[in-house]
Write an enzyme that holds these catalytic residues in place. Structure first.
Site, PDB file in Angstrom:
ATOM      1  N   ASP B 100       0.866  -1.181   0.000  1.00  0.00           N
ATOM      2  CA  ASP B 100       0.000   0.000   0.000  1.00  0.00           C
ATOM      3  C   ASP B 100       0.896   1.222   0.000  1.00  0.00           C
ATOM      4  OD1 ASP B 100      -2.039   2.009   0.683  1.00  0.00           O
ATOM      5  OD2 ASP B 100      -3.283   0.278   1.184  1.00  0.00           O
ATOM      6  N   SER B 163      -3.412  19.673   1.148  1.00  0.00           N
ATOM      7  CA  SER B 163      -3.695  18.386   0.521  1.00  0.00           C
ATOM      8  C   SER B 163      -2.556  17.957  -0.394  1.00  0.00           C
ATOM      9  CB  SER B 163      -5.011  18.494  -0.251  1.00  0.00           C
ATOM     10  OG  SER B 163      -5.100  17.487  -1.210  1.00  0.00           O
ATOM     11  N   SER B 164      -2.097  18.883  -1.240  1.00  0.00           N
ATOM     12  CA  SER B 164      -1.052  18.507  -2.198  1.00  0.00           C
ATOM     13  C   SER B 164       0.246  18.148  -1.501  1.00  0.00           C
ATOM     14  CB  SER B 164      -0.748  19.659  -3.151  1.00  0.00           C
ATOM     15  OG  SER B 164      -1.851  19.970  -3.894  1.00  0.00           O
ATOM     16  N   GLU B 249       4.680  24.538 -11.071  1.00  0.00           N
ATOM     17  CA  GLU B 249       3.338  23.978 -11.141  1.00  0.00           C
ATOM     18  C   GLU B 249       3.020  23.411 -12.526  1.00  0.00           C
ATOM     19  OE1 GLU B 249       0.977  23.306  -9.123  1.00  0.00           O
ATOM     20  OE2 GLU B 249      -0.741  23.062 -10.458  1.00  0.00           O
ATOM     21  N   HIS B 297       6.995  34.552 -17.446  1.00  0.00           N
ATOM     22  CA  HIS B 297       5.596  34.980 -17.486  1.00  0.00           C
ATOM     23  C   HIS B 297       5.482  36.483 -17.306  1.00  0.00           C
ATOM     24  CE1 HIS B 297       4.000  30.874 -17.320  1.00  0.00           C
ATOM     25  NE2 HIS B 297       5.079  30.629 -16.614  1.00  0.00           N
ATOM     26  N   THR B 322      13.544  18.343 -22.686  1.00  0.00           N
ATOM     27  CA  THR B 322      12.241  17.931 -23.188  1.00  0.00           C
ATOM     28  C   THR B 322      12.375  17.301 -24.564  1.00  0.00           C
ATOM     29  OG1 THR B 322      11.433  19.898 -22.059  1.00  0.00           O
ATOM     30  CG2 THR B 322       9.846  18.659 -23.340  1.00  0.00           C
ATOM     31  N   LYS B 325      13.331  13.778 -24.366  1.00  0.00           N
ATOM     32  CA  LYS B 325      12.186  12.905 -24.103  1.00  0.00           C
ATOM     33  C   LYS B 325      11.438  12.588 -25.389  1.00  0.00           C
ATOM     34  CE  LYS B 325      11.265  13.589 -19.354  1.00  0.00           C
ATOM     35  NZ  LYS B 325      10.897  12.252 -19.010  1.00  0.00           N
TER      36      LYS B 325
HETATM   37  C1  HEA Z   1       1.703  21.577 -18.624  1.00  0.00           C
HETATM   38  C2  HEA Z   1       1.886  22.793 -18.670  1.00  0.00           C
HETATM   39  C3  HEA Z   1       2.959  23.545 -19.409  1.00  0.00           C
HETATM   40  C4  HEA Z   1       4.129  23.118 -20.005  1.00  0.00           C
HETATM   41  C5  HEA Z   1       4.687  21.738 -20.056  1.00  0.00           C
HETATM   42  C6  HEA Z   1       4.729  24.300 -20.560  1.00  0.00           C
HETATM   43  C7  HEA Z   1       5.966  24.267 -21.231  1.00  0.00           C
HETATM   44  C8  HEA Z   1       6.634  25.408 -21.642  1.00  0.00           C
HETATM   45  N1  HEA Z   1       6.185  26.704 -21.585  1.00  0.00           N
HETATM   46 FE1  HEA Z   1       4.359  27.292 -20.903  1.00  0.00          FE
HETATM   47  N2  HEA Z   1       2.684  27.910 -19.983  1.00  0.00           N
HETATM   48  C9  HEA Z   1       1.749  27.127 -19.344  1.00  0.00           C
HETATM   49  C10 HEA Z   1       1.809  25.758 -19.193  1.00  0.00           C
HETATM   50  C11 HEA Z   1       2.871  24.977 -19.632  1.00  0.00           C
HETATM   51  N3  HEA Z   1       3.954  25.406 -20.327  1.00  0.00           N
HETATM   52  C12 HEA Z   1       0.657  27.913 -18.848  1.00  0.00           C
HETATM   53  C13 HEA Z   1      -0.564  27.404 -18.081  1.00  0.00           C
HETATM   54  C14 HEA Z   1       0.932  29.226 -19.204  1.00  0.00           C
HETATM   55  C15 HEA Z   1       0.076  30.473 -18.998  1.00  0.00           C
HETATM   56  C16 HEA Z   1      -0.093  30.890 -17.602  1.00  0.00           C
HETATM   57  C17 HEA Z   1      -1.005  32.088 -17.521  1.00  0.00           C
HETATM   58  O1  HEA Z   1      -0.520  33.201 -17.817  1.00  0.00           O
HETATM   59  O2  HEA Z   1      -2.196  31.911 -17.217  1.00  0.00           O
HETATM   60  C18 HEA Z   1       2.222  29.194 -19.896  1.00  0.00           C
HETATM   61  C19 HEA Z   1       2.866  30.331 -20.374  1.00  0.00           C
HETATM   62  C20 HEA Z   1       4.149  30.329 -20.873  1.00  0.00           C
HETATM   63  C21 HEA Z   1       4.917  31.523 -21.105  1.00  0.00           C
HETATM   64  C22 HEA Z   1       4.473  32.959 -20.795  1.00  0.00           C
HETATM   65  C23 HEA Z   1       3.730  33.532 -21.929  1.00  0.00           C
HETATM   66  C24 HEA Z   1       3.212  34.883 -21.635  1.00  0.00           C
HETATM   67  O3  HEA Z   1       2.321  35.006 -20.799  1.00  0.00           O
HETATM   68  O4  HEA Z   1       3.703  35.825 -22.257  1.00  0.00           O
HETATM   69  C25 HEA Z   1       6.132  31.109 -21.612  1.00  0.00           C
HETATM   70  C26 HEA Z   1       7.236  32.028 -21.982  1.00  0.00           C
HETATM   71  O5  HEA Z   1       8.343  31.694 -22.034  1.00  0.00           O
HETATM   72  C27 HEA Z   1       6.093  29.666 -21.671  1.00  0.00           C
HETATM   73  C28 HEA Z   1       7.151  28.868 -22.129  1.00  0.00           C
HETATM   74  C29 HEA Z   1       7.165  27.488 -22.054  1.00  0.00           C
HETATM   75  C30 HEA Z   1       8.302  26.681 -22.492  1.00  0.00           C
HETATM   76  C31 HEA Z   1       9.570  27.160 -23.111  1.00  0.00           C
HETATM   77  C32 HEA Z   1       7.961  25.384 -22.212  1.00  0.00           C
HETATM   78  C33 HEA Z   1       8.850  24.182 -22.434  1.00  0.00           C
HETATM   79  O6  HEA Z   1       8.841  23.322 -21.326  1.00  0.00           O
HETATM   80  C34 HEA Z   1       8.463  23.417 -23.653  1.00  0.00           C
HETATM   81  C35 HEA Z   1       9.545  22.438 -24.070  1.00  0.00           C
HETATM   82  C36 HEA Z   1       9.155  21.543 -25.201  1.00  0.00           C
HETATM   83  C37 HEA Z   1       9.546  21.643 -26.486  1.00  0.00           C
HETATM   84  C38 HEA Z   1      10.421  22.742 -26.947  1.00  0.00           C
HETATM   85  C39 HEA Z   1       9.061  20.670 -27.525  1.00  0.00           C
HETATM   86  C40 HEA Z   1       9.831  19.405 -27.651  1.00  0.00           C
HETATM   87  C41 HEA Z   1      11.257  19.583 -27.971  1.00  0.00           C
HETATM   88  C42 HEA Z   1      11.844  19.174 -29.115  1.00  0.00           C
HETATM   89  C43 HEA Z   1      11.128  18.472 -30.196  1.00  0.00           C
HETATM   90  C44 HEA Z   1      13.317  19.372 -29.205  1.00  0.00           C
HETATM   91  C45 HEA Z   1      13.810  20.256 -30.263  1.00  0.00           C
HETATM   92  C46 HEA Z   1      13.356  21.638 -30.109  1.00  0.00           C
HETATM   93  C47 HEA Z   1      14.089  22.732 -30.267  1.00  0.00           C
HETATM   94  C48 HEA Z   1      15.556  22.773 -30.277  1.00  0.00           C
HETATM   95  C49 HEA Z   1      13.396  24.033 -30.465  1.00  0.00           C
HETATM   96  N4  HEA Z   1       4.890  29.218 -21.235  1.00  0.00           N
HETATM   97 CU   LIG Z   2       6.171  28.978 -17.155  1.00  0.00          CU
END
Ligand code: HEA
Ligand SMILES: [Cu+2]
Ligand code: HEA
Ligand code: CUA
Lengths: 279, 519, 387
Positions: B100, B163-164, B249, B297, B322, B325
């Site tokens: 468990d 909780s978390s 988060e 952000h 990433t 992965k």
């Molecule tokens: C599960 C949730 C999640 C995940 C995983 C991500 C992943 C990422 N996020 Fe995102 N993001 C959010 C949820 C998430 N985000 C949310 C909720 C907001 C808005 C919040 C709000 O304002 O309400 C936000 C907003 C947000 C912003 C702000 C935008 C703004 O308000 O102006 C930015 C800016 O940099 C950003 C960047 C990124 C980047 C770089 C990743 C990276 O982790 C992504 C990496 C993945 C890849 C790049 C693809 C796979 C890679 C390859 C195939 C390799 C080859 C690629 C290259 C060499 C280019 N995110």
């Molecule tokens: Cu972010």
């Protein structure tokens, strides 16, 4: 990890978690209502707090019974230890948020305000400050009560450790005396802190409303004081259990958990002393 | 010794209220998450309905903002996070060969806080002045000026935090302390690894959120000036603290999804996961980086250029682990012997669509470009690609993957495929056009828009309703599978590997009473 | 569509990006009519052009990566399937490959970071001397523009009639993107913006300039622009700022230097005229008409067109005790604002944004409209006395 799996104690279904959640709900709902000046608020909070306290007594009571009853094997003990460690880590992060706020206002917000001659002409951004529009106050220096409190907490850290040695050696007298001293020191700390607050409010005009200085000062020291209070209560429980003959040199998780907690509170205080009072 | 007499457990309602069993608690978490998906989804549908046409038709702007805010809070804290904890509860003990979770009573407590916390949160909608309307990010000083529901929200967030954190502690302790002999860390299934790291993120991030909202509360009611310049505070400080929580988060919401995909893909490729070790290190790197990128952000708040550059570079770096992965998943499929049952379809769609979201994330990380994207629908499109087609679709895949194990019945494969295609297509219809809306200049969080945005909004709204309706099929399939269906074998899938498949379907009440031997 | 891609990053990238967008569109969008906008709006400053070039370039790189990765995946899905009798290989690691696909993305990222850094540093150059300084203040829900050296100061609020918003009238061409009084700036000059806010955070954004900066109460952010061509440029508030966040557009008129000088002197003479206004004695009808207009421009957002307010958020004007009580208290409420705590937000102060005549008109209006029957007529001099 190497213990035989069948002996890991799995508690039977328990009503406490559910009731505890309900208590928490009442406390939070009551709090929200009280903040908005609704009459039911304080009563609901009281009910919530009562439920929580009752529940903690029953829940911890059950755990203590199980522990003394010998159902916990070393693996269960290890789970508890790890759990407590990570819980303390979460507390560290909570304080980190407030320390972060303190550093941020001191290093960034206040200097930026001081450099702004359009919105805040003539504002002299020297820490401690209550901001361009804040009230006058006298800041709290490190000497006097804060220094004494530092010494008290440091000594109390030694006394729990001494008590722990007593427990390990099987010297119950040393254990009890050590804990007693720690409780006394902890209580003294809280009393002095309360005195310091009264002094600050009545003579220094240093209130919660005294700009960011007042805000960071009271939130940091206040949450710390709350933790010391909780720690002291926990020490009292441990003391009571020691008097009743609980704990063995090789089986005393609760004691250690409280001691860790106490050291954590101690370390936070050192941070406070340096960054809030001194620098 | 102890486990023997615990097999007789209460039945009926009491079983669920008082349970200390990881499977029961897992079920509770998952059902709660499903319910919240619908509650949050219904709110999104209000938003989309209002945005179907320019002009104000259905709701007033104030209520619209409440819907946007609540939609996000419910989805994040109610649907996605509890959903993954549900998977962890069901799967972790079975995957590491434990009887468990390590701390069963606390486990129950972590769950039961949730319904109460959400009662508190949602009741805000019925208060005078309505629910919280400042966005899920609760930026000060808008939130310090909000009505009394803001206090409900703050205290609900405190409860959710408790909780978390408790749930996360339980998971870490279980993984570190309850593994069967021989189950070394580097033999753990990847889902266990991702959850171990996620739990660490939770413990580090949630208390910081608690601190941030506590400061809001004292600013609102006790006269502190954390976020008020007149008292020497700074509204931007709230954003720093919030995003110090907020960015970890978002990885809390995606790492377990990575874990699920890493379980499903090898099974249906009939080939071991490619690059297991690099997967583990990549997960850890993402977790580490997640703590030093938060200000991406906040590129428009007026940070000094040096700060913007630092956060831009750090954010861009996340693409490297990433990417590892994504490449590993593709390499796992490469020269496998693939079949495409519903879970596999979800996993493939996850990799494909998540990458779209990841790449748009990378574009957002480029500071000068972000000045144009920030607070537009481009951001909304980005995060729904990573959250819906990332987190939520991974959970759907996971549900189809493990449902036969959990219930002992096979789900209806035809319906499963239907659900997949409906969801995948409508998802893209909903959110792909939002990229264009954002680029063309439509801000987010607005109830009404200029005429040139009409067409794409209409497509998006139609997609949203299709997406919502398709989820009714999901519920139908789950209910059908719980109630009956073809008997599932122990192994369920031909290519399945791992301890959970050695147990019966459904598994015994206490998963591994006798520790399994691990080669 | 191709004119969306006039990019400084070189025609190759531009057409590549155009092509790639095209492919995306064919995949994901059913129609490709001319009315659809797929990319950033046409830039009007060199910074916006650089941003667009960057955007197109990184988008293009992303598409290439995407196509390569998923080309491989779909080939595999097609070729390595059990139904075609493919037998699974057994390999599960390769250090070389893994190092390669860690390193290559890293270098691609470095390649993206370099031009981004250069553009960013140019954008942040607020220090070199500007030809004109405008202080921009965000209010719930309008913008205030102060020309610091010219001594001009005015508010700019949405001018779309509420009938259009409530679907009672056909929507105009610039629905929601039009204001009563736009910001006017000269072309070809470096205009420096000092951006702040009065109540909550707003964000001042004009896409065609590539300028977006948060307006933060108590702090000043800086930004700048130099507009190439005459024209009217439209943007919106880009930070959630409460109920009417969606209704506070930014409109900027860029004019030639001569026209700008003309505009400045016009503003000066208008200011003189309005000062004269407040000296004269007004009739009730005049005040009611002017008050009604000023009410809908300034007060309606909160207190409603029919003066009904919003339960527990904003008090109604119809039947308000203040509007029936002593005149001075009513005027002071409008001039200086107040907070009783019965409502979440405070009543904001209007002393800075309304002239004596406007306040007199609004107060007169409130006391005699919405079924209120106080009956009195307020003169600008009464307001002046209470400032
Ligand atoms: C599960 C949730 C999640 C995940 C995983 C991500 C992943 C990422 N996020 Fe995102 N993001 C959010 C949820 C998430 N985000 C949310 C909720 C907001 C808005 C919040 C709000 O304002 O309400 C936000 C907003 C947000 C912003 C702000 C935008 C703004 O308000 O102006 C930015 C800016 O940099 C950003 C960047 C990124 C980047 C770089 C990743 C990276 O982790 C992504 C990496 C993945 C890849 C790049 C693809 C796979 C890679 C390859 C195939 C390799 C080859 C690629 C290259 C060499 C280019 N995110
Ligand atoms: Cu972010
Ligand atoms: C995990 C997170 C998550 C998920 C799953 C979703 C899912 C969806 N989101 Fe959400 N969204 C966010 C997280 C998420 N969102 C966040 C963080 C924000 C930012 C908020 C902010 O700005 O503060 C946001 C904002 C946001 C906006 C922008 C609002 C604005 O800026 O004003 C929009 C608009 O289209 C939207 C739409 C949708 C839609 C259509 C879905 C669909 O996927 C939902 C599909 C629908 C269902 C699954 C439910 C089906 C329901 C029925 C069929 C009705 C049944 C009836 C009963 C309940 C009885 N979301
Ligand atoms: Cu002002 Cu949004």
């Amino acid at each position: 990890m190497s213990a035989p799996q069948g002996s890991y104690y799995l508690p039977s279904p328990s009503p406490w978690p559910l009731i505890m959640s309900a208590g928490l709900f009442a406390l939070a709902l009551g709090g929200a209502l009280a903040l908005n000046h609704l009459d039911a608020g304080p009563w609901l909070m009281l009910a919530g707090a009562a439920i929580i306290i009752y529940m903690m007594i029953r829940w911890f009571g059950q755990v203590i019974g199980e522990s003394e009853g010998g159902v916990y094997n070393p693996q269960v003990d290890a789970s508890f230890r790890m759990g407590m460690t990570w819980f303390i880590f979460s507390e560290v992060m909570f304080f980190a948020a407030f320390f972060g706020a303190l550093f941020y206002v001191r290093q960034l917000a206040v200097p930026n305000l001081g450099a702004d001659d359009i919105l805040w002409p003539g504002y002299d951004a020297a820490w401690p400050t209550s901001g361009p529009k804040g009230p006058q106050f006298t800041p709290m220096g490190p000497l006097g009560i804060p220094l004494w409190n530092t010494i008290i907490l440091l000594i109390s850290g030694l006394t729990v450790t001494w008590a722990h040695w007593g427990l390990l050696k099987g010297n119950r007298g040393q254990l009890i005396v050590g804990l007693l001293l720690t409780v006394v020191l902890g209580s003294t700390f809280v009393a002095l802190q309360a005195y310091e607050y009264i002094h600050a409010y009545t003579e220094l005009d240093l209130t919660l409303k005294a700009g960011v200085y007042g805000a960071t000062f009271y939130m940091l020291t206040g949450f710390h004081g709350f933790h010391v209070t909780m720690g002291t209560i926990m020490l009292m429980v441990i003391l009571g259990r020691s008097i009743r003959g609980h704990f063995r040199p090789d089986h005393h998780f609760a004691f250690e958990a409280v001691a860790w907690y106490w050291h954590f509170v101690d370390v936070v205080w050192l941070g406070l002393f340096i960054f809030v009072y001194w620098l | 010794m102890a486990s023997a007499h615990h097999d007789e457990h209460p039945t009926g309602l009491k079983r669920w209220l008082f349970t200390t069993n990881h499977k029961d608690i897992g079920t509770l978490y998952l059902l709660f998450s499903l319910l919240m998906l619908f509650v949050g989804g219904a709110m999104a549908l209000v938003v989309r309905a209002e945005l179907f046409q320019p002009g104000l038709q259905i709701v007033d702007p104030h209520f619209f903002n409440q819907m946007t805010t609540m939609h996000a809070l419910v989805m994040i804290f109610g649907a996605v996070m509890p959903g993954f904890v549900g998977f962890a509860n069901w799967q972790l003990p079975m995957m590491i060969g434990a009887p468990d979770m390590a701390l069963p009573r606390m486990n129950n407590w972590s769950f039961w806080i949730l319904p109460f916390a959400f009662t508190l949160l949602l009741s805000g909608l019925f208060l005078p002045g309505g629910g919280p309307a400042g966005g899920w990010t609760l930026y000060a000083p808008l939130s310090t000026k909000g009505g009394m529901s803001m206090d409900f929200t703050i205290l609900a967030i405190h409860m959710l935090g408790i909780s978390s954190v408790l749930g996360a502690i339980n998971i870490i302790v279980t993984v570190l302390n309850m593994r069967a002999p021989g189950m070394t860390l580097m033999k753990m299934p990847l889902f266990v690894w991702t959850w171990l790291i996620t739990a660490f993120l939770l413990i580090a991030a949630m208390p910081v959120l608690a601190g941030a909202v506590t400061m809001l509360l004292t600013d609102r009611h006790f006269g502190t000036h954390f976020f008020d310049a007149a008292g020497g505070g700074d509204p931007v400080m709230f954003q720093h603290i919030f995003w110090f929580f907020g960015h970890p988060e978002v990885y809390i919401m995606i790492l377990p999804a990575f874990g699920i995909a890493s379980q499903i893909i090898p099974t249906f490729a009939r080939k071991p996961l490619f690059g297991y070790e690099s997967m583990v290190y990549a997960t850890a790197s993402i977790a580490f980086l997640s703590f030093i990128v938060w200000a991406h952000h906040m590129f428009t708040v007026g940070m000094p250029a040096g700060g913007e550059l630092f956060f831009m570079y750090a954010t861009m770096l996340i693409a490297v682990p990433t990417g590892v992965k994504v490449f590993n998943w593709v390499a796992t499929m490469w020269r496998g012997s693939m079949t495409f049952e519903t879970p596999m379809l979800y996993a493939i769609a996850f990799v494909f669509l998540f990458t779209i979201g990841g790449l748009s994330g990378l574009m957002l990380a480029i500071v000068p470009a972000d000045f144009q994207y920030q607070d537009t629908y481009f951001v909304v499109a980005h995060f729904h690609y990573v959250l819906f087609s990332g987190a939520v679709m991974a959970m759907m895949g996971g549900a189809f993957y493990w449902l036969p194990k959990w219930t002992g019945h096979m789900y209806n494969e035809t319906l499963g495929k239907w659900h997949f295609w409906l969801t995948a297509i409508f998802f893209n219809v909903t959110f792909f056009p939002q990229h264009f809306l954002g680029l063309a200049g439509m801000p987010r969080r607005i109830p009404d828009y200029a005429l040139q945005f009409t067409e794409f909004n209409q497509i998006s709204s139609i997609g949203a309703f299709g997406l919502g309706l398709s989820q009714l099929l999901f519920v139908y399939i789950i209910v059908q599978t719980i109630r009956g269906g073809k008997k599932a074998t122990d192994k369920v899938w031909e290519g399945a590997e791992g301890l959970e498949w050695t147990l019966s379907s459904p598994p015994p009440y206490h998963s591994f009473v006798v520790a399994p031997t691990i080669k | 569509m191709s004119n969306c891609f006039k990019s400084i990053a070189g025609p190759a990238i531009a057409s590549g990006a155009g092509l790639a967008t095209g492919i995306f569109l064919m995949l994901f969008s059913s129609v490709a009519a001319a009315a659809y906008e797929y990319n950033l709006p046409p830039p009007a400053t060199s910074i916006a052009r650089e941003i667009m070039g960057l955007h197109n370039a990184i988008f293009f790189i992303c598409v290439v990566i995407f196509v390569l990765v998923f080309g491989a995946m779909f080939y595999s899905i097609f070729a390595h399937r059990k139904s075609r009798g493919y037998k699974a290989a057994k390999f599960h690691e390769s250090t070389t490959v893994e190092i390669v696909w860690t390193a290559i993305p890293f270098f691609i990222l470095v390649g993206m970071a370099i031009p981004s850094t250069a553009t960013l540093l140019r954008m942040e150059d607020t220090k070199t001397t500007a030809d004109l300084v405008v202080k921009i203040t965000g209010h719930q829900w309008k913008w205030q523009y102060e020309y610091l050296d010219q001594d001009i100061n005015f508010f700019s609020a949405l001018s779309t009639p509420s009938d259009q918003i409530e679907n009672k009238a056909a929507k105009g061409e610039h629905y929601l993107l039009e204001v009563d009084k736009p910001l006017v700036i000269p072309i070809g000059k470096k205009v420096r913006f000092l951006i702040t806010a009065n109540d909550v955070i707003h964000s001042w954004w004009v896409p065609a300039f590539g300028v977006k900066k948060d307006a933060i109460p108590g702090f000043i952010n800086e930004s700048w622009t130099r507009v190439d061509a005459e024209g009217t440029y439209r943007g919106q508030c880009a930070e959630l700022c409460g109920k009417d966040h969606g209704f506070m557009p930014v409109v900027v008129k860029a004019v030639s230097e001569d026209d700008f000088a003309k505009w400045v002197s016009e503003q000066k003479s208008q200011m003189v005229a309005s000062a004269a206004d407040s000296g004269k004695t007004w009739g009730k009808d005049e005040l009611m008409t002017r008050g009604g207009k000023a009410y809908s421009a300034n007060c309606q957002a909160c207190h409603g067109a029919e003066g009904k307010g919003l339960p527990n958020m904003f008090p109604p004007m119809a039947g308000s005790a203040v509007a029936a009580g002593p005149v001075d208290a009513h005027i002071k409420a409008v001039l200086h604002g107040f907070k009783t705590g019965k409502f979440a937000a405070p009543m904001p102060a209007f002393a800075a944004q309304l002239s004596d005549t406007d306040v007199a008109a609004i107060v007169t209006y409130e006391r005699n409209a919405f079924g209120n029957t106080a009956g009195d007529v307020i003169q600008p001099s009464q307001v002046k006395a209470l400032r």
